[in-house]
Write a protein that holds these residues in place. Sequence first.
Motif, short mmCIF file in Angstrom:
data_model
loop_
_atom_site.label_atom_id
_atom_site.label_comp_id
_atom_site.label_asym_id
_atom_site.label_seq_id
_atom_site.Cartn_x
_atom_site.Cartn_y
_atom_site.Cartn_z
N ASN A 13 1.43 7.81 1.55
CA ASN A 13 1.88 8.55 0.37
C ASN A 13 3.09 9.42 0.69
O ASN A 13 3.16 10.60 0.30
CB ASN A 13 0.75 9.41 -0.20
N LEU A 14 4.03 8.85 1.39
CA LEU A 14 5.16 9.62 1.91
C LEU A 14 6.20 9.88 0.82
O LEU A 14 6.64 8.96 0.12
CB LEU A 14 5.81 8.85 3.07
N ASN A 15 6.59 11.14 0.71
CA ASN A 15 7.71 11.53 -0.15
C ASN A 15 8.83 12.04 0.75
O ASN A 15 8.60 12.84 1.65
CB ASN A 15 7.30 12.65 -1.12
N LEU A 16 10.04 11.58 0.48
CA LEU A 16 11.18 11.98 1.30
C LEU A 16 12.39 12.11 0.39
O LEU A 16 12.68 11.22 -0.40
CB LEU A 16 11.44 10.94 2.39
N ARG A 17 13.08 13.24 0.54
CA ARG A 17 14.27 13.44 -0.28
C ARG A 17 15.41 13.97 0.59
O ARG A 17 15.19 14.56 1.64
CB ARG A 17 14.00 14.38 -1.45
N ARG A 18 16.62 13.74 0.13
CA ARG A 18 17.83 14.30 0.74
C ARG A 18 18.58 15.02 -0.37
O ARG A 18 19.08 14.37 -1.28
CB ARG A 18 18.70 13.21 1.36
N GLY A 19 18.64 16.36 -0.29
CA GLY A 19 19.24 17.12 -1.37
C GLY A 19 18.43 16.94 -2.63
O GLY A 19 17.21 17.14 -2.63
N LEU A 20 19.06 16.54 -3.72
CA LEU A 20 18.36 16.33 -4.99
C LEU A 20 17.87 14.89 -5.15
O LEU A 20 17.16 14.59 -6.10
CB LEU A 20 19.29 16.68 -6.16
N LYS A 21 18.24 14.03 -4.21
CA LYS A 21 17.92 12.60 -4.36
C LYS A 21 16.58 12.28 -3.72
O LYS A 21 16.36 12.53 -2.54
CB LYS A 21 19.01 11.76 -3.72
N GLU A 22 15.67 11.70 -4.51
CA GLU A 22 14.38 11.25 -3.99
C GLU A 22 14.57 9.86 -3.38
O GLU A 22 14.94 8.92 -4.07
CB GLU A 22 13.34 11.21 -5.11
N LEU A 23 14.31 9.77 -2.08
CA LEU A 23 14.48 8.50 -1.39
C LEU A 23 13.19 7.68 -1.38
O LEU A 23 13.20 6.48 -1.63
CB LEU A 23 14.95 8.75 0.04
N LEU A 24 12.08 8.32 -1.05
CA LEU A 24 10.78 7.66 -1.02
C LEU A 24 9.79 8.48 -1.84
O LEU A 24 9.77 9.72 -1.75
CB LEU A 24 10.27 7.53 0.42
N VAL A 25 8.97 7.81 -2.62
CA VAL A 25 7.96 8.47 -3.44
C VAL A 25 6.65 7.74 -3.26
O VAL A 25 6.51 6.57 -3.66
CB VAL A 25 8.37 8.50 -4.93
N GLY A 26 5.67 8.39 -2.61
CA GLY A 26 4.35 7.78 -2.42
C GLY A 26 4.40 6.50 -1.59
O GLY A 26 3.61 5.58 -1.81
N ALA A 27 5.30 6.44 -0.63
CA ALA A 27 5.48 5.22 0.16
C ALA A 27 4.40 5.08 1.22
O ALA A 27 3.95 6.07 1.81
CB ALA A 27 6.85 5.22 0.82
N ASN A 28 3.99 3.83 1.47
CA ASN A 28 2.97 3.54 2.49
C ASN A 28 3.46 2.42 3.40
O ASN A 28 4.11 1.47 2.94
CB ASN A 28 1.65 3.11 1.83
N LEU A 29 3.14 2.56 4.70
CA LEU A 29 3.56 1.54 5.66
C LEU A 29 2.70 1.66 6.91
O LEU A 29 2.41 2.76 7.37
CB LEU A 29 5.03 1.74 6.05
N THR A 30 2.28 0.51 7.45
CA THR A 30 1.56 0.47 8.73
C THR A 30 2.26 -0.52 9.65
O THR A 30 2.45 -1.69 9.29
CB THR A 30 0.09 0.04 8.53
N LEU A 31 2.65 -0.05 10.83
CA LEU A 31 3.25 -0.90 11.86
C LEU A 31 2.35 -0.91 13.07
O LEU A 31 2.13 0.14 13.71
CB LEU A 31 4.65 -0.39 12.25
#
Length: 631
Positions: A6-24
């Motif tokens: 459930n990863l959220n990641l933003r740079r400044g005002l821009k949302e890059l990832l919203v609720g992202a999931n990943l398993t490596l």
Amino acid sequence: MIQLKNLNLRRGLKELLVGANLTLNPGYKAGLTGANGVGKSSLFAMLLGELHADGGDALIPPNWTLAHVAQETPALERSALDYVLDGDKELRSLEARLADAEERHDGNAIGHLHGELANIEAYSAPSRASKLLTGLGFDEPSQQRPVASFSGGWRMRLNLAQALMCRSDLLLLDEPTNHLDLETVLWLEDWLKGYPGTLLMISHDRDFLDSVCSHIVEVANQALTLYTGNYSQFETMRAEKLARQQGEFEKQQRQIAHLESFINRFKAKASKASQAQSRIKALEKLERIAPAHVSSPFDFHFDSPDNLPNPLLKLESANAGYGDRIILSKISLSVESGARIGLLGVNGAGKSTLVKLLSGDLDPLSGERVNAQTLKIGYFAQHTLETLRPDESPLQHMQRLAPTARELELRSFLGGFNFRGDNATDPTGPMSGGEKARLALAMIVWQKPNLLLLDEPTNHLDLEMRHALTLALQDFSGALIVVSHDRSLLESTTDVFWLVSGGKVQPFDGDLEDYRQWRIAQLAEDSRSSSGDVQSVNRKEQKRQEAEARQQMARQRKPLQNRLNKLEQEMNKLSDEKAQLEAFLSSSEAYDDANRQKLTESVKRQGEMASRLETVEEEWMELQEQLEAME
């Protein structure tokens, strides 16, 4: 394993990832792909601890060792080999502890530490570091040279070698093939195939991704999607997924239209009011499926040149080089109309020198360069990006190029290179390398050249733009000469290869695999010749000759190296100031009313600084080529 929840990641005002999931899982070799600006590099920065997630969890085993390629290289006086050995942090830590124990005469600690060094095979570390450097193009004398003596591109190779030297559990590589020649790319492929840890890599080189990756992670629509297989397999699976999504979208649209039709027809009738309300609720609860976007944001082509003379250009017994140093000698060749030529050769062999000679940027030291009267060259090189005016927009660049063209026509043309809306009128200075490369290519395409000279055109370009450029070049009716480490581009757009080697330029009879085998055989022959020389020449006399040659070379190199060092210092200062200005110009505060004066001054200073940086880099490049030629 690496888990993003459930990863959220933003740079400044821009949302890059919203609720992202990943398993490596451990051992995965995953390529990270997606358009420029979707957050690939920001995700790397978060994994390295340089950015914090805005929500959710990023879980990496705490005992894992991470390795990545440093972006800066200090001007150290220590040797390249020692610098690469620094990549093995455990080795350096044990060595420091051993030195301390020996200073304290602690016999127990000394014995224990020697055992630990033996466990990590520390005594073979210099040999491993040397093999890495050899693979990345450093010969044995170069491995003993100080780090400060290398140019920026070679220092990046040192940083790559240092990252590979680390006995890591997770290796992060961001565009590792940029600024490498084809031969080194092939070596790096083989090395990464044998890497035992988990690999996460950003690359826009599809052949490289195909060769190395077991999985692809797509960054799109603020989400992360994991696909099993290499890049070609990913493209097939993504196409199938998009087709299914589009089918489901169209089916849902028909369902929505049916519900809306019932509601509009019966919501005013008392007898049907409850049924209409139930359908309104069903419509509100419906989870909307997005339409599939399968089209590329790029749509451009080369118009037919106004003239196609034959031949376009000839070199007759031409020597090329810098000052008194000849890089290429007695070149006689003809570039015919419609020729499609790829240049092969190791770094430093003279490929870029040949392209400069053909473009007219470099005059022959002797011999002749004969142009057709209607020759029109489109020349792209890495320094081309520095000729862009940072305070001007893409539209202003095009208006200078075509002052009589209508703005609507220019905007439509720029749209084919994905400069749309405000992007077409934003200043060029804060733009990414990929955006600047697209603008430089757009300006070349507009001019309708009949000879294209492309020196590493795909650096900074994402996969969609590379694909669009490949399609455009396939339909180009003029002549094409290209230098590239992108095998897909070379194989798709060229018909023949010219080999630049040993100061000569000659046709190469074969494809890229034949070239790879030729290089392997050449290296083996060089090794045998070197071994035979050592046996046949008196060792003492050989040492004397080598020492004399080194002294003579050092005398020739010293004034050039001193000037190069001064230029590099100035470049570093200018680059730092440029980064600060770009950070300010790309921030929201730059456009506050209170900062209007500062914004004007910053844009003006950025233009002045870019002009000076271009001048310094041109001189630096010429000096560096002279120094590399001496080697």
